[in-house]
Design a protein around this motif. Structure first.
Motif, PDB file in Angstrom:
ATOM      1  N   TYR A  40       0.839  -1.200   0.000  1.00 42.46           N
ATOM      2  CA  TYR A  40       0.000   0.000   0.000  1.00 42.46           C
ATOM      3  C   TYR A  40       0.873   1.249   0.000  1.00 42.46           C
ATOM      4  O   TYR A  40       0.644   2.189  -0.771  1.00 42.46           O
ATOM      5  CB  TYR A  40      -0.922   0.038   1.226  1.00 42.46           C
ATOM      6  CG  TYR A  40      -2.022  -0.994   1.245  1.00 42.46           C
ATOM      7  CD1 TYR A  40      -2.651  -1.426   0.085  1.00 42.46           C
ATOM      8  CD2 TYR A  40      -2.455  -1.537   2.448  1.00 42.46           C
ATOM      9  CE1 TYR A  40      -3.669  -2.371   0.122  1.00 42.46           C
ATOM     10  CE2 TYR A  40      -3.472  -2.473   2.497  1.00 42.46           C
ATOM     11  CZ  TYR A  40      -4.073  -2.889   1.330  1.00 42.46           C
ATOM     12  OH  TYR A  40      -5.087  -3.816   1.371  1.00 42.46           O
ATOM     13  N   GLN A  41       1.885   1.258   0.866  1.00 39.82           N
ATOM     14  CA  GLN A  41       2.741   2.433   0.971  1.00 39.82           C
ATOM     15  C   GLN A  41       3.499   2.700  -0.329  1.00 39.82           C
ATOM     16  O   GLN A  41       3.644   3.849  -0.748  1.00 39.82           O
ATOM     17  CB  GLN A  41       3.734   2.272   2.125  1.00 39.82           C
ATOM     18  CG  GLN A  41       3.076   2.327   3.479  1.00 39.82           C
ATOM     19  CD  GLN A  41       4.015   1.967   4.611  1.00 39.82           C
ATOM     20  OE1 GLN A  41       5.038   1.324   4.414  1.00 39.82           O
ATOM     21  NE2 GLN A  41       3.667   2.380   5.825  1.00 39.82           N
ATOM     22  N   GLN A  42       3.974   1.647  -0.966  1.00 41.67           N
ATOM     23  CA  GLN A  42       4.790   1.812  -2.163  1.00 41.67           C
ATOM     24  C   GLN A  42       3.966   1.987  -3.435  1.00 41.67           C
ATOM     25  O   GLN A  42       4.411   2.666  -4.366  1.00 41.67           O
ATOM     26  CB  GLN A  42       5.708   0.606  -2.331  1.00 41.67           C
ATOM     27  CG  GLN A  42       6.751   0.493  -1.254  1.00 41.67           C
ATOM     28  CD  GLN A  42       7.583  -0.771  -1.387  1.00 41.67           C
ATOM     29  OE1 GLN A  42       7.619  -1.397  -2.434  1.00 41.67           O
ATOM     30  NE2 GLN A  42       8.248  -1.158  -0.321  1.00 41.67           N
ATOM     31  N   SER A  44      -0.105   1.945  -3.745  1.00 40.58           N
ATOM     32  CA  SER A  44      -1.419   2.595  -3.805  1.00 40.58           C
ATOM     33  C   SER A  44      -1.418   4.013  -3.238  1.00 40.58           C
ATOM     34  O   SER A  44      -2.175   4.860  -3.713  1.00 40.58           O
ATOM     35  CB  SER A  44      -2.492   1.747  -3.120  1.00 40.58           C
ATOM     36  OG  SER A  44      -2.317   1.728  -1.723  1.00 40.58           O
ATOM     37  N   ASP A  45      -0.582   4.273  -2.232  1.00 38.26           N
ATOM     38  CA  ASP A  45      -0.550   5.627  -1.672  1.00 38.26           C
ATOM     39  C   ASP A  45      -0.187   6.683  -2.720  1.00 38.26           C
ATOM     40  O   ASP A  45      -0.845   7.733  -2.781  1.00 38.26           O
ATOM     41  CB  ASP A  45       0.401   5.701  -0.479  1.00 38.26           C
ATOM     42  CG  ASP A  45      -0.171   5.055   0.777  1.00 38.26           C
ATOM     43  OD1 ASP A  45      -1.311   4.540   0.729  1.00 38.26           O
ATOM     44  OD2 ASP A  45       0.535   5.047   1.805  1.00 38.26           O
ATOM     45  N   PRO A  46       0.832   6.438  -3.560  1.00 37.31           N
ATOM     46  CA  PRO A  46       1.123   7.452  -4.580  1.00 37.31           C
ATOM     47  C   PRO A  46      -0.067   7.712  -5.519  1.00 37.31           C
ATOM     48  O   PRO A  46      -0.314   8.857  -5.897  1.00 37.31           O
ATOM     49  CB  PRO A  46       2.300   6.851  -5.349  1.00 37.31           C
ATOM     50  CG  PRO A  46       2.977   5.956  -4.363  1.00 37.31           C
ATOM     51  CD  PRO A  46       1.846   5.370  -3.553  1.00 37.31           C
ATOM     52  N   PHE A  48      -3.205   7.369  -4.685  1.00 40.62           N
ATOM     53  CA  PHE A  48      -4.185   8.113  -3.897  1.00 40.62           C
ATOM     54  C   PHE A  48      -3.872   9.604  -3.906  1.00 40.62           C
ATOM     55  O   PHE A  48      -4.756  10.436  -4.082  1.00 40.62           O
ATOM     56  CB  PHE A  48      -4.227   7.586  -2.459  1.00 40.62           C
ATOM     57  CG  PHE A  48      -5.119   8.398  -1.557  1.00 40.62           C
ATOM     58  CD1 PHE A  48      -6.500   8.304  -1.661  1.00 40.62           C
ATOM     59  CD2 PHE A  48      -4.576   9.260  -0.624  1.00 40.62           C
ATOM     60  CE1 PHE A  48      -7.317   9.056  -0.833  1.00 40.62           C
ATOM     61  CE2 PHE A  48      -5.389  10.014   0.205  1.00 40.62           C
ATOM     62  CZ  PHE A  48      -6.768   9.909   0.099  1.00 40.62           C
ATOM     63  N   PHE A  49      -2.598   9.952  -3.717  1.00 35.67           N
ATOM     64  CA  PHE A  49      -2.228  11.367  -3.700  1.00 35.67           C
ATOM     65  C   PHE A  49      -2.392  11.999  -5.087  1.00 35.67           C
ATOM     66  O   PHE A  49      -2.770  13.163  -5.198  1.00 35.67           O
ATOM     67  CB  PHE A  49      -0.816  11.548  -3.151  1.00 35.67           C
ATOM     68  CG  PHE A  49      -0.704  11.163  -1.700  1.00 35.67           C
ATOM     69  CD1 PHE A  49      -1.527  11.740  -0.751  1.00 35.67           C
ATOM     70  CD2 PHE A  49       0.203  10.208  -1.287  1.00 35.67           C
ATOM     71  CE1 PHE A  49      -1.445  11.385   0.590  1.00 35.67           C
ATOM     72  CE2 PHE A  49       0.294   9.837   0.044  1.00 35.67           C
ATOM     73  CZ  PHE A  49      -0.533  10.425   0.988  1.00 35.67           C
ATOM     74  N   GLN A  52      -6.019  12.755  -5.340  1.00 37.23           N
ATOM     75  CA  GLN A  52      -6.373  13.964  -4.603  1.00 37.23           C
ATOM     76  C   GLN A  52      -6.011  15.231  -5.386  1.00 37.23           C
ATOM     77  O   GLN A  52      -6.693  16.243  -5.266  1.00 37.23           O
ATOM     78  CB  GLN A  52      -5.673  13.992  -3.247  1.00 37.23           C
ATOM     79  CG  GLN A  52      -6.277  13.035  -2.247  1.00 37.23           C
ATOM     80  CD  GLN A  52      -5.670  13.196  -0.869  1.00 37.23           C
ATOM     81  OE1 GLN A  52      -4.458  13.394  -0.730  1.00 37.23           O
ATOM     82  NE2 GLN A  52      -6.504  13.107   0.152  1.00 37.23           N
ATOM     83  N   TRP A  61      -6.988   4.084  -8.162  1.00 33.71           N
ATOM     84  CA  TRP A  61      -6.543   3.856  -6.795  1.00 33.71           C
ATOM     85  C   TRP A  61      -7.204   2.601  -6.211  1.00 33.71           C
ATOM     86  O   TRP A  61      -6.540   1.740  -5.641  1.00 33.71           O
ATOM     87  CB  TRP A  61      -6.855   5.094  -5.965  1.00 33.71           C
ATOM     88  CG  TRP A  61      -6.682   4.949  -4.498  1.00 33.71           C
ATOM     89  CD1 TRP A  61      -5.555   4.556  -3.841  1.00 33.71           C
ATOM     90  CD2 TRP A  61      -7.668   5.192  -3.499  1.00 33.71           C
ATOM     91  NE1 TRP A  61      -5.784   4.547  -2.487  1.00 33.71           N
ATOM     92  CE2 TRP A  61      -7.073   4.938  -2.251  1.00 33.71           C
ATOM     93  CE3 TRP A  61      -8.987   5.615  -3.543  1.00 33.71           C
ATOM     94  CZ2 TRP A  61      -7.763   5.092  -1.052  1.00 33.71           C
ATOM     95  CZ3 TRP A  61      -9.665   5.778  -2.347  1.00 33.71           C
ATOM     96  CH2 TRP A  61      -9.051   5.509  -1.125  1.00 33.71           C
ATOM     97  N   ILE A  65      -5.600  -1.134  -4.978  1.00 37.76           N
ATOM     98  CA  ILE A  65      -5.868  -1.759  -3.685  1.00 37.76           C
ATOM     99  C   ILE A  65      -6.364  -3.190  -3.885  1.00 37.76           C
ATOM    100  O   ILE A  65      -5.896  -4.120  -3.215  1.00 37.76           O
ATOM    101  CB  ILE A  65      -6.883  -0.924  -2.876  1.00 37.76           C
ATOM    102  CG1 ILE A  65      -6.237   0.379  -2.425  1.00 37.76           C
ATOM    103  CG2 ILE A  65      -7.414  -1.718  -1.672  1.00 37.76           C
ATOM    104  CD1 ILE A  65      -7.197   1.363  -1.797  1.00 37.76           C
TER     105      ILE A  65
END
Length: 77
Positions: A40-42, A44-46, A48-49, A52, A61, A65
């Motif tokens: 997730y950190q490597q 999906s988070d990018p 997500f941002f 946004q 996104w 996941i």
């Protein structure tokens, strides 16, 4: 050639082995949680941002996941 000597397990060793085997499911779940967190950190988070900021879609996104969850499924008890 190495000679293997077999012996019976002591009651304490049998109990320890059973305890270890009983905790296998919890260890497997913990491993999946760690693998998912890292992914997730490597991955999906990018996205997500980017979502946004309007640079990616919400679906992209959510798809990432779902891909991670499929790649690291929880064990069946």
């Amino acid at each position: 050639m190495t000679e293997i000597i077999e012996r019976k397990l002591t009651p304490e060793e049998i109990a320890e082995r059973k305890e270890w085997e009983a905790g296998q499911y919890e260890r497997d779940v913990a491993l999946v949680n760690q693998q998912r967190l890292s992914a997730y950190q490597q991955e999906s988070d990018p996205i997500f941002f980017e979502f946004q900021r309007g640079e990616a879609t919400e679906q992209a996104w959510k798809d990432k996941i779902a891909e991670i969850q499929e790649r690291y499924p929880y064990p069946v008890k």
